[in-house]
Design a protein around this motif. Structure first.
Motif, short mmCIF file in Angstrom:
data_model
loop_
_atom_site.label_atom_id
_atom_site.label_comp_id
_atom_site.label_asym_id
_atom_site.label_seq_id
_atom_site.Cartn_x
_atom_site.Cartn_y
_atom_site.Cartn_z
N GLY A 204 -15.26 -55.10 -6.62
CA GLY A 204 -14.69 -54.38 -7.65
C GLY A 204 -15.49 -54.40 -8.95
O GLY A 204 -15.83 -53.20 -9.53
N LEU A 205 -16.01 -55.68 -9.27
CA LEU A 205 -16.77 -55.63 -10.51
C LEU A 205 -18.12 -55.08 -10.24
O LEU A 205 -18.72 -54.48 -11.31
N LEU A 206 -18.82 -55.31 -9.08
CA LEU A 206 -19.98 -54.58 -8.77
C LEU A 206 -20.01 -53.27 -8.71
O LEU A 206 -20.81 -52.46 -9.65
N ALA A 222 -14.78 -49.74 -19.02
CA ALA A 222 -15.36 -50.57 -18.31
C ALA A 222 -14.45 -52.01 -18.43
O ALA A 222 -14.03 -52.68 -17.50
N ILE A 223 -14.30 -52.47 -19.67
CA ILE A 223 -13.40 -53.32 -19.76
C ILE A 223 -12.03 -53.55 -19.35
O ILE A 223 -11.48 -54.08 -18.66
N PRO A 420 -16.76 -66.06 -14.75
CA PRO A 420 -18.05 -66.03 -14.42
C PRO A 420 -18.77 -64.96 -13.89
O PRO A 420 -19.99 -64.32 -14.24
N CYS A 421 -17.96 -64.06 -12.99
CA CYS A 421 -18.30 -62.79 -12.38
C CYS A 421 -18.60 -61.99 -13.38
O CYS A 421 -19.52 -61.23 -13.45
N THR A 425 -22.13 -59.68 -15.12
CA THR A 425 -22.59 -58.30 -15.29
C THR A 425 -23.17 -57.74 -16.78
O THR A 425 -23.18 -58.67 -17.60
N LYS A 426 -23.46 -56.48 -17.03
CA LYS A 426 -23.62 -56.00 -18.16
C LYS A 426 -22.42 -55.33 -19.29
O LYS A 426 -22.76 -54.93 -20.07
#
Length: 463
Positions: A204-206, A222-223, A420-421, A425-426
Motif C-alpha cells: 500500500g505504501l509503495l 498522501a499522509i 520505518p516503511c 518513502t518520499k
C-alpha cells in the motif's frame, strides 16, 4: 465513450501487475475469459476469506484451517520452513547493504539477526531461563511466529483471487464518490485504500508513494492514505484474532475493524497535524482525469472485466503474490521475535508501558473496560509492535480483547515495521508527527471499539 475513457485512465497503474494480452487474441474470447475469471476468482477469494467452515469441531475461515494443519499436524516441517524464512529475512539486509541506509534500518536489521538467534536457542533448548518461561519465547515462537510464518504466505497466495482479477478495482470505483467528502482524498485513492487494507501496508505504501510522486496526491492526501489506510494485511488480522480468541467472531471482527479504521481516518484527516499539511501541491490535471463520470456501476464492471482480461498469466500472478507473502513473512517474523521479546521483558520487569499507559488510561476508563489500567498498559505497547497488545491482553475479558484487537489494527503506526516503511518513502512525515497521529488514532479507536463491543453484546451479536 465516457466509461471507456475512465476505464483506460484507471487501468494505467494496474498494467504492471497484469500482463498484457497477446495481439493475436480474439477480443471477444478475451472478454469472455475476463468475465469468467472475475466471477470465479471473486467467489474463491470471498469464500476462502470470509466464510467460516467447521472442520474437526473447529469453525474458522478456510485458509486458517490450512495454516493450522501445517502448524499442528506438520509441526517439524513448519518449523523448518520458518527457519528458512527467518534466515533469509535476517541475511538479506546484510547482503544487500540495506542496513547501511539509516540508523533505523540498522536497528531493524540487528533485530532480525537477534530474532533468528533467539529462535535457534529456543528450539535447541539453550535459551536463558528468563526467556524460556511459558509466556515468553514459547508463546512468541509457537503461538505467534510459527502461525505468522505459515499464514502470511498462504494468505498472500489466496489474496491473489481478491486483488488480481478485477474485484478490487470494481470496489475502488464504486467507493470513489464518498472518498473526497469523507476522507478528503481523490477518487482514485479508493483503489489504494482497499488495496492497502486487504493487501499489506508495504504494498500500500509503495502504491501511495508512486502515485504521490506522479502528482496525483497532494502532501496532505498522501499522509492521510499512508497513516489512515495502510494497515496490516487480512492475514495478519487473522493472527491477531487467533491470539485474542476472536476467530469465532471473525466476520464481526474484520468488518467492524475496517469500519472503525476508516472512521478514525476521517476524523484525523480533519485535525492537526494532518489538516495543516499542504493540499495545493498535487497536479490538478492528474486528479481530474482520474474522476469517473457517467454510469459508475458500468464503469466499475468494465474496469473489473478489463483488469481480469489483462490477468492472462495465472501462474505469474499467483507466484508474485506468494513471493510477496514470503518476503513479508521473512522480514517480519524475526523482528517480531526480537521486538516482541523486548516488549514482553519491558512489560514484565520495567514500568515503561505503565508510564505510557497512563496517557491512555482516562480513555480506557471512560470506555467502561473492566480493568482500564491493564488495558491502557497493554494497548500502549502497540507503539513498539502491533502484536504486543494481543500478546499482553490475550487472557483479558472479551471486551478488552476485542478493543485490543481493533486498536492494534486501526492505530496503523508502530516502530517495528510501519514507521520505518513510511520513512523510506518520499512522503514528508517526521517521527514526532507520526507519534501524535498514533496517539490520536489509538484514543479514537479505543473509544469507538469499546462502544461497538458494548453495543454488540447488548443486541446479541456476541455471546
Amino acid at each position: 465513450m465516457e466509461i471507456d475513457k475512465n476505464v483506460e485512465m484507471l487501468t494505467v497503474d494496474q498494467q504492471e501487475l497484469h500482463p498484457s494480452l497477446s495481439d493475436n487474441e480474439d477480443p471477444l474470447l478475451s472478454r469472455s475469459r475476463g468475465i469468467f475469471q472475475l466471477i470465479i476468482f471473486s467467489i474463491i477469494g470471498i469464500t476462502t476469506f470470509f466464510i467460516p467452515f467447521t472442520i474437526n469441531d473447529k469453525s474458522t475461515i478456510l485458509f486458517d484451517h490450512i495454516a493450522s494443519y501445517l502448524v499442528n499436524d506438520l509441526h517439524s516441517l513448519a518449523v523448518g520452513l520458518l527457519f528458512l524464512l527467518m534466515a533469509y529475512g535476517a541475511i538479506k539486509p546484510i547482503v544487500t547493504g540495506k542496513y547501511k541506509e539509516s540508523i533505523t534500518h540498522a536497528i531493524l536489521s540487528f533485530a532480525k539477526v537477534a530474532g533468528l538467534i533467539l529462535a535457534g536457542l529456543y528450539v535447541l533448548g539453550m535459551a536463558p531461563d528468563v526467556i524460556m518461561e511459558k509466556d515468553m519465547m514459547p508463546f512468541l515462537f509457537e503461538k505467534l511466529a510459527l502461525p505468522v510464518g505459515m499464514i502470511v504466505p498462504i494468505g498472500a497466495l489466496i489474496l491473489a483471487s481478491l486483488i488480481g482479477f478485477g474485484l478490487l478495482e470494481m470496489i475502488g470505483v464504486l467507493m470513489q464518490p464518498i472518498m473526497k467528502p469523507i476522507w478528503r482524498t481523490p477518487g482514485t485513492s479508493a483503489i489504494d485504500a482497499v488495496a492497502s487494507f486487504v493487501g499489506s501496508y508495504s504494498i500500500g505504501l509503495l502504491i501511495t508513494n508512486r502515485v504521490y510522486l506522479q502528482g496525483h496526491y497532494s502532501t496532505r492526501e498522501a499522509i492521510i492514505i499512508a497513516t489512515g489506510f495502510s494497515t496490516v494485511s487480512a492475514a495478519f488480522m487473522v493472527i491477531v484474532a487467533k491470539t485474542l480468541g476472536l476467530m469465532e467472531f471473525w466476520n464481526l471482527f474484520f468488518w467492524s475493524t475496517l469500519i472503525i479504521t476508516f472512521i478514525v481516518t476521517a476524523i484525523t484527516a480533519r485535525i492537526p497535524p494532518i489538516s495543516q499539511e499542504r493540499n495545493d501541491d498535487a497536479d490538478p490535471a492528474a486528479q481530474a482525469l482520474a474522476d469517473v463520470k457517467g454510469n459508475r456501476l458500468g464503469a466499475a464492471v468494465e474496469l473489473g472485466i478489463e483488469t481480469s482480461r489483462r490477468s492472462s498469466n495465472l501462474p505469474k500472478i499467483f507466484w508474485c503474490n506468494f513471493k510477496d507473502g514470503l518476503e513479508m513473512a521473512a522480514a517480519i517474523v524475526p523482528s517480531i521475535i526480537a521486538v516482541g521479546l523486548a516488549g514482553l521483558l519491558l512489560d514484565k520487569y520495567t514500568p515503561v508501558f505503565e508510564i505510557l499507559g497512563l496517557v491512555l488510561y482516562p480513555f480506557t476508563f471512560i470506555s467502561g473496560l473492566p480493568d482500564p489500567l491493564l488495558a491502557a498498559k497493554g494497548i500502549s505497547a502497540g507503539l513498539a509492535e502491533m502484536f504486543l497488545p494481543a500478546l499482553l491482553l490475550s487472557e483479558a475479558d472479551f471486551v478488552t480483547r476485542y478493543v485490543a484487537g481493533v486498536v492494534s489494527i486501526s492505530s496503523i503506526l508502530f516502530f517495528s515495521a510501519m514507521i520505518p516503511c513510511i520513512l523510506a518513502t518520499k512522503i514528508p512525515l517526521s517521527i514526532p508527527k507520526m507519534l501524535i497521529i498514533w496517539l490520536q488514532r489509538t484514543i479514537l479507536s479505543i473509544l469507538l471499539a469499546s462502544a461497538f463491543a458494548h453495543l454488540a453484546i447488548a443486541v446479541g451479536w456476541i455471546g
